[in-house]
Design a protein around this motif. Sequence first.
Motif, mmCIF file in Angstrom:
data_model
loop_
_atom_site.group_PDB
_atom_site.id
_atom_site.type_symbol
_atom_site.label_atom_id
_atom_site.label_comp_id
_atom_site.label_asym_id
_atom_site.label_seq_id
_atom_site.Cartn_x
_atom_site.Cartn_y
_atom_site.Cartn_z
ATOM 1 N N GLN A 133 54.496 24.563 43.926
ATOM 2 C CA GLN A 133 55.780 24.936 44.507
ATOM 3 C C GLN A 133 55.954 26.457 44.637
ATOM 4 O OE1 GLN A 133 57.654 22.449 45.681
ATOM 5 N NE2 GLN A 133 55.980 21.148 44.917
ATOM 6 N N LEU A 134 54.953 27.213 44.271
ATOM 7 C CA LEU A 134 55.053 28.672 44.372
ATOM 8 C C LEU A 134 55.285 29.108 45.813
ATOM 9 C CD1 LEU A 134 52.216 30.192 42.139
ATOM 10 C CD2 LEU A 134 54.671 30.231 41.708
ATOM 11 N N ASN A 135 56.093 30.144 45.953
ATOM 12 C CA ASN A 135 56.277 30.802 47.249
ATOM 13 C C ASN A 135 55.501 32.115 47.182
ATOM 14 O OD1 ASN A 135 57.110 31.649 49.729
ATOM 15 N ND2 ASN A 135 59.252 31.967 49.170
ATOM 16 N N ILE A 136 54.391 32.196 47.894
ATOM 17 C CA ILE A 136 53.517 33.381 47.845
ATOM 18 C C ILE A 136 53.709 34.195 49.116
ATOM 19 C CG2 ILE A 136 51.150 34.211 47.596
ATOM 20 C CD1 ILE A 136 50.453 31.485 46.347
ATOM 21 N N ILE A 137 54.115 35.439 48.944
ATOM 22 C CA ILE A 137 54.382 36.347 50.062
ATOM 23 C C ILE A 137 53.308 37.440 50.088
ATOM 24 C CG2 ILE A 137 56.028 37.922 51.131
ATOM 25 C CD1 ILE A 137 57.018 35.066 51.026
ATOM 26 N N ASP A 138 52.618 37.589 51.204
ATOM 27 C CA ASP A 138 51.646 38.678 51.350
ATOM 28 C C ASP A 138 52.370 39.968 51.689
ATOM 29 O OD1 ASP A 138 49.148 37.135 51.133
ATOM 30 O OD2 ASP A 138 49.846 36.182 52.982
ATOM 31 N N ILE A 139 52.207 40.979 50.837
ATOM 32 C CA ILE A 139 52.703 42.306 51.198
ATOM 33 C C ILE A 139 51.708 42.951 52.155
ATOM 34 C CG2 ILE A 139 53.208 44.627 50.345
ATOM 35 C CD1 ILE A 139 54.416 43.427 47.889
ATOM 36 N N SER A 140 50.471 43.056 51.747
ATOM 37 C CA SER A 140 49.405 43.531 52.635
ATOM 38 C C SER A 140 48.064 43.272 51.971
ATOM 39 C CB SER A 140 49.553 45.027 52.922
ATOM 40 O OG SER A 140 48.459 45.489 53.715
ATOM 41 N N HIS A 141 47.071 42.960 52.802
ATOM 42 C CA HIS A 141 45.687 42.894 52.327
ATOM 43 C C HIS A 141 44.810 43.863 53.118
ATOM 44 C CE1 HIS A 141 46.797 39.617 49.782
ATOM 45 N NE2 HIS A 141 47.281 38.941 50.809
ATOM 46 N N ASN A 142 45.475 44.774 53.811
ATOM 47 C CA ASN A 142 44.762 45.785 54.591
ATOM 48 C C ASN A 142 44.914 47.175 53.988
ATOM 49 O OD1 ASN A 142 43.633 44.200 56.805
ATOM 50 N ND2 ASN A 142 45.769 43.780 57.329
ATOM 51 N N ILE A 143 45.128 47.216 52.680
ATOM 52 C CA ILE A 143 45.096 48.497 51.976
ATOM 53 C C ILE A 143 43.700 49.088 52.130
ATOM 54 C CG2 ILE A 143 45.278 49.596 49.710
ATOM 55 C CD1 ILE A 143 47.941 48.571 50.863
ATOM 56 N N ASP A 144 43.630 50.389 52.383
ATOM 57 C CA ASP A 144 42.323 51.038 52.480
ATOM 58 C C ASP A 144 41.525 50.766 51.200
ATOM 59 O OD1 ASP A 144 43.130 52.046 54.927
ATOM 60 O OD2 ASP A 144 43.769 53.968 54.094
ATOM 61 N N THR A 145 40.273 50.433 51.352
ATOM 62 C CA THR A 145 39.486 50.009 50.203
ATOM 63 C C THR A 145 39.470 51.052 49.092
ATOM 64 O OG1 THR A 145 37.496 50.807 51.344
ATOM 65 C CG2 THR A 145 37.989 48.465 51.505
ATOM 66 N N PHE A 146 39.781 50.607 47.895
ATOM 67 C CA PHE A 146 39.790 51.404 46.664
ATOM 68 C C PHE A 146 40.848 52.509 46.674
ATOM 69 C CE2 PHE A 146 35.217 50.386 47.595
ATOM 70 C CZ PHE A 146 35.154 49.256 46.782
ATOM 71 N N ASP A 147 41.784 52.489 47.621
ATOM 72 C CA ASP A 147 42.740 53.580 47.791
ATOM 73 C C ASP A 147 44.008 53.299 46.995
ATOM 74 O OD1 ASP A 147 44.479 55.575 48.639
ATOM 75 O OD2 ASP A 147 43.769 55.527 50.712
ATOM 76 N N ILE A 148 44.046 53.779 45.765
ATOM 77 C CA ILE A 148 45.188 53.545 44.881
ATOM 78 C C ILE A 148 46.454 54.183 45.441
ATOM 79 C CG2 ILE A 148 46.140 54.208 42.637
ATOM 80 C CD1 ILE A 148 43.457 53.579 41.395
ATOM 81 N N ALA A 149 46.348 55.374 46.024
ATOM 82 C CA ALA A 149 47.527 56.047 46.566
ATOM 83 C C ALA A 149 48.165 55.220 47.685
ATOM 84 C CB ALA A 149 47.156 57.437 47.075
ATOM 85 N N HIS A 150 47.340 54.643 48.556
ATOM 86 C CA HIS A 150 47.846 53.807 49.644
ATOM 87 C C HIS A 150 48.545 52.575 49.080
ATOM 88 C CE1 HIS A 150 46.834 51.295 53.516
ATOM 89 N NE2 HIS A 150 48.131 51.538 53.384
ATOM 90 N N ALA A 151 47.905 51.893 48.142
ATOM 91 C CA ALA A 151 48.497 50.692 47.560
ATOM 92 C C ALA A 151 49.809 50.998 46.859
ATOM 93 C CB ALA A 151 47.512 50.055 46.579
ATOM 94 N N ALA A 152 49.836 52.088 46.098
ATOM 95 C CA ALA A 152 51.050 52.455 45.373
ATOM 96 C C ALA A 152 52.185 52.788 46.336
ATOM 97 C CB ALA A 152 50.772 53.637 44.454
ATOM 98 N N PHE A 153 51.866 53.477 47.431
ATOM 99 C CA PHE A 153 52.900 53.823 48.409
ATOM 100 C C PHE A 153 53.500 52.564 49.022
ATOM 101 C CE2 PHE A 153 54.141 54.532 52.820
ATOM 102 C CZ PHE A 153 55.160 55.461 52.645
ATOM 103 N N VAL A 154 52.657 51.632 49.424
ATOM 104 C CA VAL A 154 53.151 50.405 50.059
ATOM 105 C C VAL A 154 53.989 49.589 49.080
ATOM 106 C CG1 VAL A 154 52.452 48.208 51.076
ATOM 107 C CG2 VAL A 154 51.305 50.311 51.759
ATOM 108 N N LEU A 155 53.501 49.435 47.861
ATOM 109 C CA LEU A 155 54.225 48.627 46.886
ATOM 110 C C LEU A 155 55.522 49.297 46.458
ATOM 111 C CD1 LEU A 155 54.123 45.986 45.349
ATOM 112 C CD2 LEU A 155 52.809 47.137 43.550
#
Length: 256
Positions: free
Chosen positions: A30-52
Amino acid sequence: MALVTFLSDFGDKDYYVPAVKAKMLAVNPQLNIIDISHNIDTFDIAHAAFVLRSTFRDFPKGTVHLVSLNTTGSITHGYIGVKLEEHIFVGPNNGLLSLLADHEPGIMVQFADIHLKDSTFPTKDILAPIAAKVASGAAIHDFGGPLKNFRKLMSRHPKATREHIIGHVLRVDRYGNLITNVNKEVFDKLNPGKFSIEFGRESVNRLHKGYDQVEPGDCFAFFNSLDLLEIGINHGHGAELLGLKYDSVVYVTFHP
């Protein structure tokens, strides 16, 4: 509502994303799973942190956020769960979660060895089951004890005086627009009415309300939906045309 968001650099061409979702749904269909993004630049912590950081507060309080980036990298110091502003985050202890706010999470848990296993796919085998169980009502404390070594990374903050704000580019989006760390609240407090914004080889002395407030090929500057200064070129790739990139400097000068 059992809600989980999912952020990663897995892309959409491989089996990784559906495999992780399948693991979570096996725990609770019954989980509702929402994709924020899976196109974060590979290994790019700054990009992931900004989006989240830019999105997590828009979800209901109590949402569980599954974060997968560098989960097998040498900079990852185990796997953790944290509670920040009534949101739960499950992911690697690699510094990414320290960039989501200017204050530390209220609760930080190091997942215990009993919940860990040798795996080349820890997001699926370790993090996904925990995220699903927490979203289904379990507490993150059920999976470990107090985190003693929260890995922290330092984010850039603008430098502000009565005469200047010196900011930096946080993100170049897919259109080539440049999002900076110059905040509207700080700008408004310091702005005497006249100012100039310098970036690359260009300068503007007024703020616009959107991209189409200038002619194609002209520069724009406005505060976006995040209340951050955004600059670029209408119908042009601003980063390439202006010679700017992540961490490039942007100057705001106030004139009496």
